[in-house]
Design a protein around this motif. Structure first.
Motif, PDB file in Angstrom:
ATOM      1  N   SER A  13       0.987   3.894  16.643  1.00  0.00           N
ATOM      2  CA  SER A  13       2.022   2.992  16.137  1.00  0.00           C
ATOM      3  C   SER A  13       1.461   2.015  15.122  1.00  0.00           C
ATOM      4  CB  SER A  13       2.660   2.197  17.281  1.00  0.00           C
ATOM      5  OG  SER A  13       3.453   3.033  18.060  1.00  0.00           O
ATOM      6  N   THR A  14       0.266   1.489  15.393  1.00  0.00           N
ATOM      7  CA  THR A  14      -0.359   0.556  14.450  1.00  0.00           C
ATOM      8  C   THR A  14      -0.562   1.243  13.105  1.00  0.00           C
ATOM      9  OG1 THR A  14      -1.505  -0.393  16.331  1.00  0.00           O
ATOM     10  CG2 THR A  14      -2.267  -1.053  14.166  1.00  0.00           C
ATOM     11  N   THR A  15      -1.000   2.499  13.127  1.00  0.00           N
ATOM     12  CA  THR A  15      -1.176   3.227  11.877  1.00  0.00           C
ATOM     13  C   THR A  15       0.127   3.269  11.101  1.00  0.00           C
ATOM     14  OG1 THR A  15      -2.831   4.589  12.970  1.00  0.00           O
ATOM     15  CG2 THR A  15      -1.981   5.391  10.886  1.00  0.00           C
ATOM     16  N   GLY A  16       1.228   3.599  11.805  1.00  0.00           N
ATOM     17  CA  GLY A  16       2.528   3.661  11.151  1.00  0.00           C
ATOM     18  C   GLY A  16       2.903   2.335  10.510  1.00  0.00           C
ATOM     19  N   ARG A  17       2.660   1.255  11.214  1.00  0.00           N
ATOM     20  CA  ARG A  17       3.019  -0.062  10.695  1.00  0.00           C
ATOM     21  C   ARG A  17       2.125  -0.456   9.521  1.00  0.00           C
ATOM     22  NH1 ARG A  17       6.106  -3.099  14.547  1.00  0.00           N
ATOM     23  NH2 ARG A  17       5.507  -4.924  13.368  1.00  0.00           N
ATOM     24  N   LEU A  18       0.862  -0.053   9.562  1.00  0.00           N
ATOM     25  CA  LEU A  18      -0.053  -0.383   8.473  1.00  0.00           C
ATOM     26  C   LEU A  18       0.374   0.285   7.171  1.00  0.00           C
ATOM     27  CD1 LEU A  18      -3.547  -0.099  10.192  1.00  0.00           C
ATOM     28  CD2 LEU A  18      -2.465  -2.178   9.381  1.00  0.00           C
ATOM     29  N   LEU A  19       0.867   1.520   7.286  1.00  0.00           N
ATOM     30  CA  LEU A  19       1.243   2.251   6.086  1.00  0.00           C
ATOM     31  C   LEU A  19       2.350   1.532   5.340  1.00  0.00           C
ATOM     32  CD1 LEU A  19       1.238   5.949   7.293  1.00  0.00           C
ATOM     33  CD2 LEU A  19      -0.551   4.655   6.165  1.00  0.00           C
ATOM     34  N   LEU A  20       3.223   0.858   6.076  1.00  0.00           N
ATOM     35  CA  LEU A  20       4.311   0.124   5.445  1.00  0.00           C
ATOM     36  C   LEU A  20       3.930  -1.329   5.199  1.00  0.00           C
ATOM     37  CD1 LEU A  20       7.398   1.432   7.407  1.00  0.00           C
ATOM     38  CD2 LEU A  20       6.396   2.288   5.340  1.00  0.00           C
ATOM     39  N   VAL A  67      -4.541   2.637   0.950  1.00  0.00           N
ATOM     40  CA  VAL A  67      -3.314   3.394   1.174  1.00  0.00           C
ATOM     41  C   VAL A  67      -2.719   3.678  -0.197  1.00  0.00           C
ATOM     42  CG1 VAL A  67      -1.017   3.393   2.185  1.00  0.00           C
ATOM     43  CG2 VAL A  67      -2.882   2.261   3.390  1.00  0.00           C
ATOM     44  N   PHE A  68      -2.721   4.934  -0.586  1.00  0.00           N
ATOM     45  CA  PHE A  68      -2.136   5.301  -1.871  1.00  0.00           C
ATOM     46  C   PHE A  68      -0.695   5.731  -1.667  1.00  0.00           C
ATOM     47  CE2 PHE A  68      -6.641   5.908  -2.687  1.00  0.00           C
ATOM     48  CZ  PHE A  68      -6.759   5.280  -3.911  1.00  0.00           C
ATOM     49  N   PHE A  69       0.200   5.083  -2.387  1.00  0.00           N
ATOM     50  CA  PHE A  69       1.597   5.505  -2.367  1.00  0.00           C
ATOM     51  C   PHE A  69       1.930   5.959  -3.775  1.00  0.00           C
ATOM     52  CE2 PHE A  69       6.174   4.498  -2.778  1.00  0.00           C
ATOM     53  CZ  PHE A  69       6.651   5.355  -1.809  1.00  0.00           C
ATOM     54  N   LYS A  70       2.188   7.214  -3.949  1.00  0.00           N
ATOM     55  CA  LYS A  70       2.403   7.811  -5.262  1.00  0.00           C
ATOM     56  C   LYS A  70       1.258   7.454  -6.224  1.00  0.00           C
ATOM     57  CE  LYS A  70       6.963   6.699  -5.749  1.00  0.00           C
ATOM     58  NZ  LYS A  70       8.288   6.822  -6.357  1.00  0.00           N
ATOM     59  N   GLY A  71       0.038   7.561  -5.724  1.00  0.00           N
ATOM     60  CA  GLY A  71      -1.118   7.354  -6.582  1.00  0.00           C
ATOM     61  C   GLY A  71      -1.512   5.900  -6.775  1.00  0.00           C
ATOM     62  N   ARG A  72      -0.728   4.977  -6.215  1.00  0.00           N
ATOM     63  CA  ARG A  72      -1.035   3.555  -6.418  1.00  0.00           C
ATOM     64  C   ARG A  72      -1.531   2.967  -5.105  1.00  0.00           C
ATOM     65  NH1 ARG A  72       3.695  -0.643  -7.842  1.00  0.00           N
ATOM     66  NH2 ARG A  72       2.431  -2.536  -8.109  1.00  0.00           N
ATOM     67  N   ASP A  73      -2.620   2.217  -5.166  1.00  0.00           N
ATOM     68  CA  ASP A  73      -3.178   1.634  -3.950  1.00  0.00           C
ATOM     69  C   ASP A  73      -2.356   0.411  -3.556  1.00  0.00           C
ATOM     70  OD1 ASP A  73      -4.630   0.711  -1.892  1.00  0.00           O
ATOM     71  OD2 ASP A  73      -6.532   0.563  -2.960  1.00  0.00           O
ATOM     72  N   GLN A 125       4.704  -8.203  -4.764  1.00  0.00           N
ATOM     73  CA  GLN A 125       4.519  -6.919  -5.445  1.00  0.00           C
ATOM     74  C   GLN A 125       5.048  -5.766  -4.596  1.00  0.00           C
ATOM     75  OE1 GLN A 125       0.258  -7.633  -5.862  1.00  0.00           O
ATOM     76  NE2 GLN A 125       0.415  -7.128  -8.037  1.00  0.00           N
ATOM     77  N   LEU A 126       5.042  -5.986  -3.280  1.00  0.00           N
ATOM     78  CA  LEU A 126       5.462  -4.914  -2.375  1.00  0.00           C
ATOM     79  C   LEU A 126       6.969  -4.743  -2.345  1.00  0.00           C
ATOM     80  CD1 LEU A 126       3.316  -5.210   0.846  1.00  0.00           C
ATOM     81  CD2 LEU A 126       3.660  -3.162  -0.514  1.00  0.00           C
ATOM     82  N   LYS A 127       7.691  -5.840  -2.575  1.00  0.00           N
ATOM     83  CA  LYS A 127       9.135  -5.806  -2.330  1.00  0.00           C
ATOM     84  C   LYS A 127       9.861  -4.658  -3.038  1.00  0.00           C
ATOM     85  CE  LYS A 127      13.349  -8.336  -2.207  1.00  0.00           C
ATOM     86  NZ  LYS A 127      14.159  -9.398  -2.769  1.00  0.00           N
ATOM     87  N   PRO A 128       9.609  -4.448  -4.347  1.00  0.00           N
ATOM     88  CA  PRO A 128      10.315  -3.319  -4.970  1.00  0.00           C
ATOM     89  C   PRO A 128       9.954  -1.968  -4.351  1.00  0.00           C
ATOM     90  CG  PRO A 128       8.719  -4.303  -6.488  1.00  0.00           C
ATOM     91  CD  PRO A 128       8.822  -5.213  -5.317  1.00  0.00           C
ATOM     92  N   LEU A 129       8.772  -1.886  -3.734  1.00  0.00           N
ATOM     93  CA  LEU A 129       8.373  -0.613  -3.120  1.00  0.00           C
ATOM     94  C   LEU A 129       9.061  -0.394  -1.778  1.00  0.00           C
ATOM     95  CD1 LEU A 129       4.534  -0.580  -3.790  1.00  0.00           C
ATOM     96  CD2 LEU A 129       6.271   0.860  -4.847  1.00  0.00           C
ATOM     97  N   ILE A 186      19.559  -6.610   0.040  1.00  0.00           N
ATOM     98  CA  ILE A 186      18.244  -7.204  -0.205  1.00  0.00           C
ATOM     99  C   ILE A 186      17.596  -6.588  -1.430  1.00  0.00           C
ATOM    100  CG2 ILE A 186      15.892  -7.366   0.717  1.00  0.00           C
ATOM    101  CD1 ILE A 186      17.127  -7.771   3.456  1.00  0.00           C
ATOM    102  N   GLN A 187      17.750  -5.279  -1.560  1.00  0.00           N
ATOM    103  CA  GLN A 187      17.123  -4.611  -2.689  1.00  0.00           C
ATOM    104  C   GLN A 187      17.979  -4.691  -3.947  1.00  0.00           C
ATOM    105  OE1 GLN A 187      14.160  -3.426  -2.981  1.00  0.00           O
ATOM    106  NE2 GLN A 187      13.480  -3.585  -0.863  1.00  0.00           N
ATOM    107  N   GLY A 188      19.181  -5.215  -3.825  1.00  0.00           N
ATOM    108  CA  GLY A 188      20.066  -5.315  -4.983  1.00  0.00           C
ATOM    109  C   GLY A 188      20.403  -3.968  -5.578  1.00  0.00           C
ATOM    110  N   ILE A 189      20.582  -2.981  -4.713  1.00  0.00           N
ATOM    111  CA  ILE A 189      20.814  -1.633  -5.229  1.00  0.00           C
ATOM    112  C   ILE A 189      22.267  -1.449  -5.657  1.00  0.00           C
ATOM    113  CG2 ILE A 189      20.883   0.803  -4.621  1.00  0.00           C
ATOM    114  CD1 ILE A 189      18.449   0.279  -2.873  1.00  0.00           C
TER     115      ILE A 189
END
Lengths: 366, 286
Positions: A96-103, A113-119, A127-131, A162-165
């Motif tokens: 579970s900790t691993t799962g939470r760390l990824l987010l 942690v690379f998300f689409k090539g970006r660490d 910086q995280l919010k848009p992701l 929240i994301q203003g989508i």
């Protein structure tokens, strides 16, 4: 194992730029990282999470040491686009900790942690919010993860706001209805103004699924999403969730302790023990041909719904040791039926035993 | 003997009724519980107390909460012995505690530990030792492995099976997990919404489930052996017991529902010459 730190103040300062448990030079150099980790949707390298243990003020001064629970210790894996990746293990294994760390729901002690090539391991919250709209989580307990004072409509609409989508109220309503019908909370109109307590457990978990998927994420972590539900409704919730995953080509991390369920759900599977991955590979290979003694024991422990099936004796005894003071070298050697001298002195690395099938055990390396 | 069903179907209530331990709001309205030929329902409190633990003992679910955190394990087991057999002296009781703990696989040197010093699996073992304190004939195990990890759960189940053979116990095993009862029980009763809807040999229930609910339950269960397949589930929700459906209680979720199911509640009757009973209009109701 204790980790020596000069002072608490310095601890927080060094955490930001690598920390005392710095990356090896090879990992620092991007070109040394295998390309599949950077090309995959999610690539995790050397992920660590150490929770400091709160001790008395005096004992901190006297010993000058802070003890750590190494919840996740040097975990590496990747998840391809549209793949269902399973993390399995007993409680306290760090899944579970691993799962939470990824987010980044918990701060990362060390690792990339690379998300689409970006660490994303070092990004600030801003910086995280848009992701955030691209990565979502479904929690285990639908009785606690939904705000009891919000209507279903508000719960599902919140990420959109929240994301203003969505641009207008009408669009929000449209999208909420759309996703609710996709998770089979039908007819959606009937549920919009209800509160979570008016729903059954299965319906609540469907709402939690809808909330995660309403922003069209590319990556979803599900932490034991159906373990609170009764068997007869579990399969239905699981199926509609997996349909969404498939339809939208979402990369999905499925965290579970139930290997029988993992077998039916996951494309690839990693088995965790005391914060480490001990075995990883395509689900069928891991289940049908387990190489690590711990995986073999876990599989032997799963009861089979067939009265004619007689399982053999459990190869291991005892319970999972405390993560505060895990065994040295191979963490499994205290319970392993095959342990020999090397297991108590040297930590086995995770190596590829057959194509795509990785295992951390001295027996296999021989 | 196994008792299977989803949450809220009445499994635990049945177990508590066996020992007449129902909460004060609940009363056994009708029916009889025969134990060695005597009806427990008609017995007075003092008579029941003689049967409790010496005749029928229970292992409660939730090992974490069933032990008193401020007493030593040995004291808690001694209490169980002393209440039911006041004549046992202190040293004899102590000896018995140690044998009981050894029997369930706990080192007797740890008898004076407190529950928080035990792991989940050890607490469950201690509870089993406590249930066996007065040499019962029947052991009721209410979800004995549920809160535990798979490996530990498998150890506990193995222990229960061994004890059953060694002490010649009758066991009522309550679980929501079909795969656990499959390997533990010889006979099964499947419950739905407060009623037993199917009863028979474990083998015949698994090879030839009669009731549509049992069939659905078996389809919804993943097996680690065998092919990867899509799990089938039973549509709908378990009913509200304040207001159960008229007729057969399963009729709103049943794929084979007929007109008669909506008005007449079927009876639990034998379907073939074996002792396989079903509670369903699909089979002759005579």
């Amino acid at each position: 194992m204790k980790f020596k730190l000069p002072s608490r103040k310095k601890h927080s300062a060094t955490d930001q730029n690598g920390g005392p448990m710095a990356l090896t030079p090879a990992q620092k150099d991007l070109s040394q990282i295998p390309s599949e980790y950077q090309d995959a949707l999610i690539g995790v390298i050397g992920l660590k999470k150490y929770f400091p243990v709160r001790q008395g003020f005096l004992s901190t001064i006297v010993s000058g040491q802070t003890q750590f629970v190494k919840a996740v210790d040097d975990v590496s894996f990747f998840v391809r686009k549209g793949e269902v990746f399973g993390l399995a293990g007993e409680s306290g294994s760090g899944k579970s900790t691993t799962g939470r760390l990824l987010l980044r729901l918990t701060d990362i002690t060390d690792g990339r942690v690379f998300f689409k090539g970006r660490d994303i391991a070092k990004l600030s919250p801003r910086q995280l919010k848009p992701l955030r709209k691209e990565m979502q989580i479904i929690f285990q307990d639908p009785y606690e993860s939904l705000d009891p004072r919000m209507t279903i409509k508000e719960i599902v609409a919140e990420p959109l706001r929240i994301q203003g989508i969505a641009k207008s109220e009408a669009e929000i309503l449209e999208r909420v209805k759309q996703i609710l019908s996709e998770v089979e909370v039908v007819p959606p109109e009937e549920f919009l103004q209800r509160f979570p307590h008016e729903l059954s457990g299965g319906q609540r978990q469907r709402v939690a699924v809808a909330r995660a998927f309403v922003v069209n994420p590319e990556f979803v972590v599900a932490d034991e999403p159906v373990s609170m539900l009764d068997v007869s409704i579990r399969a239905e919730v699981l199926n509609s969730m997996l349909e969404l995953v498939q339809k939208r080509q979402v990369s999905f991390i499925y965290i579970t302790h139930d290997l029988a369920l993992a077998k039916h759900v996951c494309d690839r599977l990693a088995i965790m023990y005391l914060g480490k991955i001990v075995e990883m590979g395509p689900t069928d290979q891991v289940i049908m041909n387990p190489l690590h003694p711990y995986t073999q024991a876990l599989i032997a422990a799963v009861p089979v719904p067939d009265p004619d099936y007689r399982r053999g004796n459990l190869p291991i005894s005892g319970e999972i040791p405390s993560p505060l003071n895990p065994p040295q070298a191979c963490r499994f050697h205290t319970r392993c039926p095959y342990a020999f001298s090397e297991c108590t002195t040297l930590e086995p690395p995770l190596v590829e035993a057959e194509p795509g099938h990785w295992v951390a055990c001295h027996m296999v390396h021989k | 003997m196994g008792l299977v069903g989803e949450s809220g179907c009445g499994k635990t209530t049945v177990a508590l009724s066996l020992l007449k331990l129902l909460p004060s709001a609940g009363r056994i309205r009708k029916g009889r519980i025969l134990f060695n030929g005597n009806d427990l329902v008609k017995m007075s409190d003092s008579q029941i107390r003689k049967i409790r633990w010496k005749g029928i003992a229970i292992v409660f679910q939730g090992a974490m909460n069933a032990l008193n955190p401020v007493f030593k394990i040995s004291d808690q087991i001694t209490e169980a012995i002393k209440i039911h057999e006041p004549s046992v002296g202190r040293t004899a009781a102590r000896e018995r505690v140690e044998t009981l703990l050894e029997m369930v696989g706990i080192d007797s040197g740890r008898a004076d530990n407190y529950p928080h010093e035990f792991s989940g699996g050890m607490r469950q073992r201690a509870l089993i030792a406590m249930a066996l304190a007065a040499n019962p004939e029947v052991l009721v195990a209410d979800e004995p492995g549920t809160a535990l990890d798979v490996v530990v759960q498998a150890q506990i189940l193995k222990l229960l099976r061994e004890l059953k053979d060694k002490l010649n116990l009758s066991m009522v095993f309550i679980s929501h997990d079909l795969s656990i009862v499959a390997e533990t029980c010889e006979k099964l009763a499947i419950m739905y919404a407060g009623q037993v809807i199917e009863y028979g040999d474990t083998k015949s229930i698994f090879s030839k489930p009669l009731h549509p609910y049992t069939q659905g339950l078996l389809g919804a269960f993943p097996s680690i052996k065998g092919e990867r397949k899509k799990l089938v589930s039973i549509p709908g929700q378990p009913p509200d017991l304040l207001n159960p459906p008229v007729g057969c209680r399963f009729n709103p979720r049943c794929p084979y529902v007929m007109d008669i199911c909506k008005s007449v509640d079927p009876k639990l009757l034998p379907v073939d010459e074996t002792n396989h009973l079903a509670h369903c209009h699909l089979y002759p109701q005579e």
